[in-house]
Design an enzyme around this catalytic site. Sequence first.
Site, PDB file in Angstrom:
ATOM      1  CD  GLN C 196     -31.729 -37.186  35.577  1.00 57.25           C
ATOM      2  OE1 GLN C 196     -31.375 -37.973  36.463  1.00 57.25           O
ATOM      3  NE2 GLN C 196     -32.109 -35.945  35.854  1.00 57.25           N
ATOM      4  CB  ALA C 237     -35.984 -42.950  41.472  1.00 55.87           C
ATOM      5  CG  HIS C 238     -32.799 -39.575  39.677  1.00 53.55           C
ATOM      6  ND1 HIS C 238     -32.800 -38.350  39.070  1.00 53.55           N
ATOM      7  CD2 HIS C 238     -33.786 -39.522  40.603  1.00 53.55           C
ATOM      8  CE1 HIS C 238     -33.730 -37.596  39.611  1.00 53.55           C
ATOM      9  NE2 HIS C 238     -34.348 -38.283  40.529  1.00 53.55           N
ATOM     10  CG  ASN C 239     -28.380 -39.831  41.742  1.00 54.26           C
ATOM     11  OD1 ASN C 239     -29.062 -39.128  41.013  1.00 54.26           O
ATOM     12  ND2 ASN C 239     -27.096 -40.037  41.536  1.00 54.26           N
ATOM     13  CB  SER C 257     -31.209 -39.151  46.446  1.00 61.96           C
ATOM     14  OG  SER C 257     -30.825 -38.519  45.248  1.00 61.96           O
TER      15      SER C 257
END
Lengths: 338, 338, 338
Positions: C196, C237-239, C257
């Site tokens: 990450q 969460a990520h992105n 995302s």
Amino acid sequence: MKIKLSALAQQFELKLDGNGNDSITGVSSLDKAGQEQLSFLANTKYTSQLKESNAGVIVVTEEMKDSFAGNKLIAADPYVAFAKIASLFQHNDKPVKGIHSTSVIAKSATIEDNVCIGPMCIIGENCHVLSGTVLEARVTIGNDCVIGKNCIIKPNAVIIYGCKIGDRVIIHPGAIIGADGFGLARDVDGWIKVPQMGGVRIGNDCEIGANTTIDRGTMDDTILEDDVRLDNQIQIAHNVSIGKHTVMAGCSAVAGSAKIGKNCLIGGGVGIIGHLEVCDGVTLQSMALVTRSIKKPGSYSSVSPLQETHEWRRSAVRIKQLDKIAKRIAILEKKNRE
Amino acid sequence: MKIKLSALAQQFELKLDGNGNDSITGVSSLDKAGQEQLSFLANTKYTSQLKESNAGVIVVTEEMKDSFAGNKLIAADPYVAFAKIASLFQHNDKPVKGIHSTSVIAKSATIEDNVCIGPMCIIGENCHVLSGTVLEARVTIGNDCVIGKNCIIKPNAVIIYGCKIGDRVIIHPGAIIGADGFGLARDVDGWIKVPQMGGVRIGNDCEIGANTTIDRGTMDDTILEDDVRLDNQIQIAHNVSIGKHTVMAGCSAVAGSAKIGKNCLIGGGVGIIGHLEVCDGVTLQSMALVTRSIKKPGSYSSVSPLQETHEWRRSAVRIKQLDKIAKRIAILEKKNRE
Amino acid sequence: MKIKLSALAQQFELKLDGNGNDSITGVSSLDKAGQEQLSFLANTKYTSQLKESNAGVIVVTEEMKDSFAGNKLIAADPYVAFAKIASLFQHNDKPVKGIHSTSVIAKSATIEDNVCIGPMCIIGENCHVLSGTVLEARVTIGNDCVIGKNCIIKPNAVIIYGCKIGDRVIIHPGAIIGADGFGLARDVDGWIKVPQMGGVRIGNDCEIGANTTIDRGTMDDTILEDDVRLDNQIQIAHNVSIGKHTVMAGCSAVAGSAKIGKNCLIGGGVGIIGHLEVCDGVTLQSMALVTRSIKKPGSYSSVSPLQETHEWRRSAVRIKQLDKIAKRIAILEKKNRE
């Protein structure tokens, strides 16, 4: 770091379709990658993005390779190959060897060589921290714990007494391992706390997300087998056991003594009632509530569909009437038959 | 520690059916207990396990006692009796008396005798920590807080300024008490923070789970009455009040100014909307959403049932059509009447 | 502090209807305010409470002013005006200037003037903390982070390496910013961690609730635009990216995302599936699950209605039969037409 495509192909056992003398210095997403960056395509849904990508090389499957004119590395599973290649380039502040002067380590603790302990860690009596493990900073470990080899434990992680963590485990910030299970017995005047005397056992290669909580068992241990991966803010209650390779997304919760099988994929916000069994190979869709044991592998769901609120209100009224509605149909059918 | 069954019977006022000279050294589950361990049976569902148990003594009700040939201690509520007996054997590292040298205590704070303050605690101005309380390690207490007698506060718990905690309260790791309530007013250019000037008041004998958050009130206090028990990762918003003996399981959330009665049993992942009232004696099943006040004791639920995903998809489509379906039935009924 | 009503009216550009020489020393709720306290009425539902209030002055709209006999301050939006006035009276322990001796600050970090760093903070290499920011206590900041001007960061907040925080951001206790996103690729023998390597970028005027987690991006950043307000125990969460002025209530979760628009109001416990888009101006009711992109502003819901459990059981059975029920109706309709 700069690495030639020929070297990448060799190291990761991939077939190169392109110029082996070209090289990359990092990885990026398909739309942002430049000539010195590697990207990947794992989902055919995004094949159209390949044509517009300026990536220096793309990891693709044999089937998809013709969709990109530039350099390709051919992989059976491009996402796996990408994950391995990307690890060459990841952020990697070398942890400082030794024990930071602000950390408080019990004299009876055994800290093996090559362990890095950053600022303000606390390690209790009789702990054993094995070789290669890094406690980045502000990690709390209670008495009588064993932490395996090559683990990474992040700031504000707390491991309460008597827990056993395997090798290569990553524990993210704020995770709490071994807090008391929620055991209460109702006496005449109020609640009596049931002592929580078991521990937590975590296998090798597990990952525990930020602010996730894993309670200790009441008498026996709470168990995560090898390669269990938990996202953030998950709650694992006392005496739960989770089988190998099972993955749980954020905010899921498993109630006491539930037994989850191997290779399960558990979506975000899922709830699993206590004392149930979920067999191997079960997928649970986001926010499903498991109220009975699942004995057949497959995918399960339980959430009402999203609607505009004014439409949802009408559906909600009707859900309450459903039993009556079904009975009215039965009456109509009966009349029809007559 | 080794204790004779005759002594146990006397101390906990239980009737012994067996050999008072036999003794135990610990407790365990029915299937794992050996000759020197005590176990219990509280649920008739597990009566069949009694025959196979090797436990040295079992706590049972009068009704169930004939299902086990060995020593028995007879209790009206075996689970309550077990909880009390087990507490004799629980892990109990004696906390070190006094204040650890790495802790930072404001000069104006009053720390009574017999308080144990472990490493790296922070206590703010004008705090009062009463006798017998243990701050295990890395506890943060802001200014102007009162912590009652014989509390246990675990690592990484944070109590923000101006909160009042009763006696014998247990606060688990990572719990945050007194963070700002989520109050925002929408101005022309964006959100304005509404100052959160109330506090949090927690009664006697409460338990606050790991990573649970209890926000301070906007003007008045957020209140937990005596013997409220909160599991892990619960969110209690500003100005909520929770009545005596109410128990909430993990990951539940109560929105601002909701008022929960006494003796409620609130399942895991339950949501309660703001400004509602839930009367005394309400049970809420896991993941129920309470969208209106509940004025009648009883059990309430609101989750769609679990189905295999391919079947669930069909149900989901139909839920959206429910209002139309109901109307089609009404038409059929009308035609039928004609 | 004591302030005259005439001064209040002038400072906040409100019309005073009453005695400008009267003064207040604080704010309170309608039912608890006394002669020296200000209160407000923002919701016509509570107009009846006005008559019984002993408040020294009440902030009301022009329309509602006749419902109260005492002093009034007239505001277009009484809640906004109240929030501003209340900020004059809020608890405000002046943070101690400078860096507490127990904090560990990397030599390469740049700490501007007028920064307050309380006890036991850790700041990594190459960080830049701008003027006016307060780290109250026990804050962890990894390497290469930038923290803007006039931020307030509370105890036990953790910011992992390489994150960028704007000006006037408030980060509540236990919030974790920049932990690894949950990225895994399934190899033959088990899961491979996907590095990450992105960061987290948080705009100006954001607020991050207690124990909320915001993961770093996989390759690009996770982004919160200006004036995003997150309550406690939220998981981002990520992105993910979240647009300006969007507000999320406690325990909501956004998967990887997903892209959330501006000016959204997201209720408590909402789930948003990964890779979806939610357009500007969407309201999501509590515990809704968003399983498809939302392209039209408005309010959306998806939870089954609360019922008494014995009634709910009947509804639940019928939900599973819904597809068959619909088909039975179609048969009846066909017969009817024949």
